[in-house]
Scaffold this motif. Structure first.
Motif, PDB file in Angstrom:
ATOM      1  N   SER A 135      67.874  41.124  37.452  1.00 27.59           N
ATOM      2  CA  SER A 135      67.789  39.829  37.082  1.00 27.59           C
ATOM      3  C   SER A 135      66.542  39.181  36.795  1.00 27.59           C
ATOM      4  N   ARG A 136      65.450  39.896  37.630  1.00 30.24           N
ATOM      5  CA  ARG A 136      64.123  39.671  37.324  1.00 30.24           C
ATOM      6  C   ARG A 136      63.367  39.979  36.192  1.00 30.24           C
ATOM      7  N   LEU A 137      63.961  41.180  35.387  1.00 33.51           N
ATOM      8  CA  LEU A 137      63.262  41.562  34.226  1.00 33.51           C
ATOM      9  C   LEU A 137      64.319  41.719  33.007  1.00 33.51           C
ATOM     10  N   PRO A 138      63.685  41.268  31.986  1.00 37.95           N
ATOM     11  CA  PRO A 138      64.792  41.300  30.910  1.00 37.95           C
ATOM     12  C   PRO A 138      65.049  42.605  30.426  1.00 37.95           C
ATOM     13  N   GLY A 139      66.468  43.020  30.431  1.00 40.30           N
ATOM     14  CA  GLY A 139      66.883  44.259  30.087  1.00 40.30           C
ATOM     15  C   GLY A 139      66.430  45.376  30.937  1.00 40.30           C
ATOM     16  N   GLY A 140      66.383  44.905  32.409  1.00 46.22           N
ATOM     17  CA  GLY A 140      65.896  45.625  33.352  1.00 46.22           C
ATOM     18  C   GLY A 140      66.727  47.015  33.874  1.00 46.22           C
ATOM     19  N   SER A 141      66.440  47.975  34.155  1.00 52.72           N
ATOM     20  CA  SER A 141      66.914  48.924  34.625  1.00 52.72           C
ATOM     21  C   SER A 141      65.873  49.818  35.257  1.00 52.72           C
ATOM     22  N   ALA A 142      66.588  51.077  36.036  1.00 59.60           N
ATOM     23  CA  ALA A 142      65.710  51.797  36.931  1.00 59.60           C
ATOM     24  C   ALA A 142      66.137  52.803  37.147  1.00 59.60           C
ATOM     25  N   THR A 143      65.417  53.776  37.269  1.00 60.72           N
ATOM     26  CA  THR A 143      65.742  55.330  37.837  1.00 60.72           C
ATOM     27  C   THR A 143      64.850  55.772  39.062  1.00 60.72           C
ATOM     28  N   VAL A 144      65.725  56.178  39.974  1.00 58.16           N
ATOM     29  CA  VAL A 144      65.094  56.662  41.346  1.00 58.16           C
ATOM     30  C   VAL A 144      65.359  58.210  41.440  1.00 58.16           C
ATOM     31  N   THR A 145      64.296  58.837  41.553  1.00 59.12           N
ATOM     32  CA  THR A 145      64.171  60.370  41.815  1.00 59.12           C
ATOM     33  C   THR A 145      63.878  60.860  43.011  1.00 59.12           C
ATOM     34  N   VAL A 146      64.645  61.844  43.726  1.00 59.57           N
ATOM     35  CA  VAL A 146      63.795  61.947  45.319  1.00 59.57           C
ATOM     36  C   VAL A 146      64.014  63.697  45.275  1.00 59.57           C
ATOM     37  N   ASP A 147      62.866  64.323  45.695  1.00 58.49           N
ATOM     38  CA  ASP A 147      62.783  65.719  45.905  1.00 58.49           C
ATOM     39  C   ASP A 147      63.100  65.976  47.238  1.00 58.49           C
ATOM     40  N   THR A 148      64.096  66.088  47.731  1.00 58.49           N
ATOM     41  CA  THR A 148      64.377  66.161  49.134  1.00 58.49           C
ATOM     42  C   THR A 148      63.486  67.044  50.076  1.00 58.49           C
ATOM     43  N   GLY A 203      60.033  65.443  49.667  1.00 55.09           N
ATOM     44  CA  GLY A 203      59.868  64.085  50.082  1.00 55.09           C
ATOM     45  C   GLY A 203      59.394  63.144  49.210  1.00 55.09           C
ATOM     46  N   VAL A 204      59.035  63.868  47.876  1.00 60.00           N
ATOM     47  CA  VAL A 204      58.370  63.002  46.883  1.00 60.00           C
ATOM     48  C   VAL A 204      59.487  61.928  46.117  1.00 60.00           C
ATOM     49  N   VAL A 205      59.182  60.886  46.215  1.00 61.36           N
ATOM     50  CA  VAL A 205      59.850  59.757  45.543  1.00 61.36           C
ATOM     51  C   VAL A 205      59.339  59.046  44.213  1.00 61.36           C
ATOM     52  N   THR A 206      60.077  59.152  43.277  1.00 57.96           N
ATOM     53  CA  THR A 206      59.519  58.511  41.813  1.00 57.96           C
ATOM     54  C   THR A 206      60.628  57.594  41.325  1.00 57.96           C
ATOM     55  N   ILE A 207      59.900  56.401  41.145  1.00 53.35           N
ATOM     56  CA  ILE A 207      60.669  55.218  40.943  1.00 53.35           C
ATOM     57  C   ILE A 207      60.159  54.726  39.224  1.00 53.35           C
ATOM     58  N   GLU A 208      60.912  54.707  38.435  1.00 56.14           N
ATOM     59  CA  GLU A 208      60.773  54.209  37.083  1.00 56.14           C
ATOM     60  C   GLU A 208      61.682  52.986  36.925  1.00 56.14           C
ATOM     61  N   ILE A 209      60.865  51.934  36.316  1.00 55.29           N
ATOM     62  CA  ILE A 209      61.716  50.613  36.001  1.00 55.29           C
ATOM     63  C   ILE A 209      61.197  50.222  34.784  1.00 55.29           C
TER      64      ILE A 209
END
Length: 136
Positions: free
Chosen positions: A93-106, A109-115
């Motif tokens: 809703s806040r970004l036009p055509g917004g989508s996201a990918t979340v990757t977690v290396d359990t 504990g490295v978390v990567t978020i790409e929007i």
């Protein structure tokens, strides 16, 4: 001795009109330059606003992940329940055509978020952040 009469000077008519036309052309070019600059500034401001929103949204999710550290793997699959669904809806809703990918290396504990988002008439933009969330 009769001297010939000096030639009559012909008044320069229309010269002032020519000066006014040149001044108007110069002024019009200046106004067009200012309008172009304003358009470029508006596009840059919009892009900066979207980038700021993406950074804020990523930090929101990271904050929620810190609170829910024992459930990190669920964030990678998007199965963290209402928290993931609400966050993805905010991205959309806040970004036009917004989508996201979340990757977690359990393991680490490295978390990567790409929007990602695509503003009207622009190429797809991307904001990526990474952090380490540990259970200790």
């Amino acid at each position: 001795m009769n001297r010939p009469a000096p030639p009559r000077s012909v008044p320069a008519r229309g010269f002032a009109l020519l000066e006014v036309l040149v001044a108007l052309i110069i002024c019009a070019i200046g106004v067009l330059g200012v309008v172009g600059l304003q358009g470029a500034m508006t596009r840059a401001q919009t892009a900066t606003s979207f980038r700021g929103d993406a950074a804020y949204l990523a930090q929101q999710l990271i904050g929620g992940m810190w609170v829910d550290r024992n459930n990190l793997a669920a964030y990678a699959t998007g199965s963290c329940g209402a928290a993931c669904t609400d966050w993805r809806n905010r991205v959309a809703s806040r970004l036009p055509g917004g989508s996201a990918t979340v990757t977690v290396d359990t393991a680490t504990g490295v978390v990567t978020i790409e929007i990602r988002w695509t503003a009207s008439g622009e190429a797809t933009s991307r904001f990526t952040t990474a952090t380490t969330i540990t259970n200790s």
